[in-house]
Design a protein around this motif. Structure first.
Motif, PDB file in Angstrom:
ATOM      1  N   ILE A   1      -5.350 -11.939  -4.409  1.00 39.96           N
ATOM      2  CA  ILE A   1      -5.466 -12.519  -5.802  1.00 39.96           C
ATOM      3  C   ILE A   1      -3.935 -13.022  -5.972  1.00 39.96           C
ATOM      4  N   ILE A   2      -3.913 -14.190  -6.447  1.00 41.54           N
ATOM      5  CA  ILE A   2      -2.895 -15.024  -7.070  1.00 41.54           C
ATOM      6  C   ILE A   2      -2.996 -15.211  -8.505  1.00 41.54           C
ATOM      7  N   TRP A   3      -2.160 -14.348  -9.316  1.00 39.86           N
ATOM      8  CA  TRP A   3      -2.171 -14.513 -10.595  1.00 39.86           C
ATOM      9  C   TRP A   3      -1.213 -15.426 -10.984  1.00 39.86           C
ATOM     10  N   TYR A   4      -1.589 -16.832 -11.488  1.00 37.74           N
ATOM     11  CA  TYR A   4      -0.569 -17.958 -11.627  1.00 37.74           C
ATOM     12  C   TYR A   4      -0.760 -17.798 -13.214  1.00 37.74           C
TER      13      TYR A   4
ATOM     14  N   THR B   1     -20.871 -10.160   4.696  1.00 36.23           N
ATOM     15  CA  THR B   1     -20.062  -8.904   4.682  1.00 36.23           C
ATOM     16  C   THR B   1     -20.495  -8.302   3.073  1.00 36.23           C
ATOM     17  N   ALA B   2     -20.483  -6.976   3.488  1.00 36.76           N
ATOM     18  CA  ALA B   2     -20.811  -5.887   2.480  1.00 36.76           C
ATOM     19  C   ALA B   2     -19.614  -5.552   1.626  1.00 36.76           C
ATOM     20  N   THR B   3     -18.343  -5.830   2.507  1.00 39.99           N
ATOM     21  CA  THR B   3     -17.172  -5.200   1.887  1.00 39.99           C
ATOM     22  C   THR B   3     -16.169  -6.181   1.658  1.00 39.99           C
ATOM     23  N   ILE B   4     -15.821  -6.349   0.447  1.00 35.77           N
ATOM     24  CA  ILE B   4     -14.722  -7.116   0.041  1.00 35.77           C
ATOM     25  C   ILE B   4     -13.750  -6.212  -0.881  1.00 35.77           C
ATOM     26  N   SER B   5     -12.440  -6.454  -0.188  1.00 38.27           N
ATOM     27  CA  SER B   5     -11.332  -5.365  -0.669  1.00 38.27           C
ATOM     28  C   SER B   5     -10.138  -6.072  -1.302  1.00 38.27           C
ATOM     29  N   ILE B   6      -9.728  -5.633  -2.504  1.00 40.06           N
ATOM     30  CA  ILE B   6      -8.437  -6.172  -2.831  1.00 40.06           C
ATOM     31  C   ILE B   6      -7.294  -5.861  -2.065  1.00 40.06           C
ATOM     32  N   SER B   7      -6.656  -6.871  -1.199  1.00 39.43           N
ATOM     33  CA  SER B   7      -5.696  -6.189  -0.171  1.00 39.43           C
ATOM     34  C   SER B   7      -4.297  -6.897  -0.500  1.00 39.43           C
ATOM     35  N   GLY B   8      -4.233  -7.474  -1.697  1.00 40.02           N
ATOM     36  CA  GLY B   8      -2.901  -7.829  -2.189  1.00 40.02           C
ATOM     37  C   GLY B   8      -2.930  -8.678  -3.610  1.00 40.02           C
TER      38      GLY B   8
ATOM     39  N   THR C   1       4.910 -17.398   1.531  1.00 36.36           N
ATOM     40  CA  THR C   1       6.187 -17.685   1.903  1.00 36.36           C
ATOM     41  C   THR C   1       7.292 -17.260   0.776  1.00 36.36           C
ATOM     42  N   SER C   2       6.789 -16.428  -0.213  1.00 32.37           N
ATOM     43  CA  SER C   2       7.761 -16.057  -1.220  1.00 32.37           C
ATOM     44  C   SER C   2       8.931 -14.992  -0.521  1.00 32.37           C
ATOM     45  N   HIS C   3      10.031 -14.981  -1.057  1.00 29.99           N
ATOM     46  CA  HIS C   3      10.875 -14.069  -0.780  1.00 29.99           C
ATOM     47  C   HIS C   3      10.905 -12.675  -1.443  1.00 29.99           C
ATOM     48  N   SER C   4       9.861 -12.549  -2.524  1.00 33.03           N
ATOM     49  CA  SER C   4       9.774 -11.235  -3.213  1.00 33.03           C
ATOM     50  C   SER C   4       8.152 -10.980  -2.780  1.00 33.03           C
ATOM     51  N   ARG C   5       7.941  -9.818  -2.330  1.00 29.95           N
ATOM     52  CA  ARG C   5       6.605  -9.524  -1.874  1.00 29.95           C
ATOM     53  C   ARG C   5       5.668 -10.509  -1.752  1.00 29.95           C
ATOM     54  N   PRO C   6       5.638 -11.350  -0.573  1.00 24.85           N
ATOM     55  CA  PRO C   6       4.751 -12.382  -0.142  1.00 24.85           C
ATOM     56  C   PRO C   6       3.504 -11.566   0.112  1.00 24.85           C
ATOM     57  N   LEU C   7       2.304 -12.394  -0.051  1.00 21.33           N
ATOM     58  CA  LEU C   7       1.238 -12.152   0.400  1.00 21.33           C
ATOM     59  C   LEU C   7       1.153 -12.361   1.996  1.00 21.33           C
TER      60      LEU C   7
END
Length: 287
Positions: free
Chosen positions: A57-60, A108-115, A142-148
Motif C-alpha cells: 500500500i502506498i498512502w499518498y 489466489t485466496a491469499t492477499i497479505s499486506i506485505s508493506g 527507490t526511497s532512501h527511507s524504508r522503500p517498498l
C-alpha cells in the motif's frame, strides 16, 4: 452507521458477483427479467493472479489513521477464516476466485499486506495524471527511507490518494483504475491499482472501500489486460466488477437493482440513511 453501510456494501457485492459469474463463466442462456442483452465475458489467455498476493500500500498524502485502519481491516478480511459469519468479504472473494487461467489455476485466496509506504510529502504534487501513479510507485520502491520492495513475482501495488489530492477525471469519469507498470518507468512490470479518497470530492469513505474491492477483483482477474474481459478493445474492457454496475441481486437490470435480502430493521435503517444522504449509489459510491 459506517459499519452498517460497509456491511451492506459487502452483502451487495456478494450477491451481484454470484450473479455476474453465472452469466459469464457458465454462459447460461437465461436473460433475467428487466436486464439487457447479457455481456459476453471472454477469456483472452492471459494470466490471473494465482499466486499468493503480496499487497503493498502506498498512502499518498495526509491520511486519517482511523480511515487507514478501516481500509486495512477490509483488506485483511479478504483472506479471513471460514469462522467469520456469513456473508463476509471472504465469501465474496471466493466468487472472484472462480476465474481461472489457461492452466486451470484459480485466482489466489491469499492477499497479505506485505508493506506500506507513506508519501506524506506529496512527492508528485497534489494534481496527478493517471500516469503519475507509476512514478509514485517508482518513488516508493527507490526511497532512501524504508522503500517498498520491487516484487515482480507476486507483488500488487495499491496507490491510495488522500482527500486533498486531485487526480485526472476523479469523480467525473473514474473513481479508481488498475493497470500494470512500464519497465521504462518503474524497472519491471507489476500490476497496480489506484483508488482516490472519496470522503471530500465525492463524499463517502465507504464508497472508497467499494472501489478498492472493485479494482482488486479486476486486477486479479485481468492483471495485464489480456485475461478476463468483454469487448473487442482491450484499452476499454468490460471487466468482472463492471458487470455489477447497478446490479445488487438476481433479476437486476434496466434500472432495477434486483432481489436483495432485507429485513424490517435493515429497511428502516436504509430509509433513514437515504433520507439523510449517507447511503448513495452514484459518483464514487456503491458500484
Amino acid at each position: 452507521m459506517q459499519k452498517f453501510t460497509c456491511y451492506v456494501v459487502l452483502l451487495l457485492f456478494l450477491l451481484c458477483f454470484f450473479q455476474a459469474f453465472s452469466w459469464s463463466q457458465f454462459n447460461q442462456g437465461e436473460n433475467y427479467e428487466g436486464s439487457s442483452d447479457l455481456i459476453n465475458l471472454e477469456y483472452h489467455m492471459g494470466p490471473v493472479l494465482a499466486s499468493a498476493i503480496n499487497l503493498y500500500i502506498i498512502w499518498y498524502g495526509q491520511w486519517n489513521p482511523t480511515h487507514q485502519a478501516t481500509i486495512r481491516d477490509f483488506l485483511d478480511s479478504l483472506s479471513s477464516s471460514s469462522s467469520v459469519p456469513y456473508p463476509s468479504v471472504a465469501d465474496w472473494w471466493d466468487t472472484v476466485r472462480l476465474y481461472t487461467d489457461q492452466t486451470g489455476s484459480n485466482i489466489t485466496a491469499t492477499i497479505s499486506i506485505s508493506g506500506e509506504f507513506y508519501d506524506s510529502g506529496y512527492s508528485h504534487g497534489v494534481y496527478l495524471s493517471r500516469l503519475s501513479m507509476q512514478s509514485i510507485i517508482k518513488a516508493a520502491v527507490t526511497s532512501h527511507s524504508r522503500p517498498l520492495p520491487l516484487n515482480p513475482h507476486n507483488g500488487l501495488y495499491l496507490v491510495l490518494t488522500s482527500q486533498d489530492v486531485q487526480v485526472e477525471d476523479f469523480c467525473r469519469a473514474v473513481c479508481g483504475f488498475h493497470y500494470f507498470t512500464f519497465p521504462i518507468l518503474v524497472g519491471v512490470t507489476v500490476p497496480y491499482a489506484w483508488v482516490g479518497y472519496s470522503g471530500t470530492q465525492c463524499p463517502g469513505v465507504d464508497g472508497m472501500i467499494s472501489v478498492i474491492a472493485h479494482e482488486l477483483a479486476e486486477v486479479s482477474s485481468n492483471p495485464l489486460i489480456n485475461a478476463w474481459y468483454a469487448g473487442e478493445d482491450p484499452t476499454a474492457p468490460t471487466e468482472i466488477a463492471d458487470l455489477c454496475l447497478g446490479l445488487y441481486g438476481s433479476g437486476g437490470g434496466g434500472g432495477y437493482m434486483g432481489k436483495v435480502y432485507k429485513d424490517a430493521w435493515e429497511m428502516a435503517t436504509m430509509y433513514m440513511e437515504l433520507k439523510e444522504g449517507d447511503f448513495w449509489f452514484n459518483g464514487c459510491g456503491i458500484l
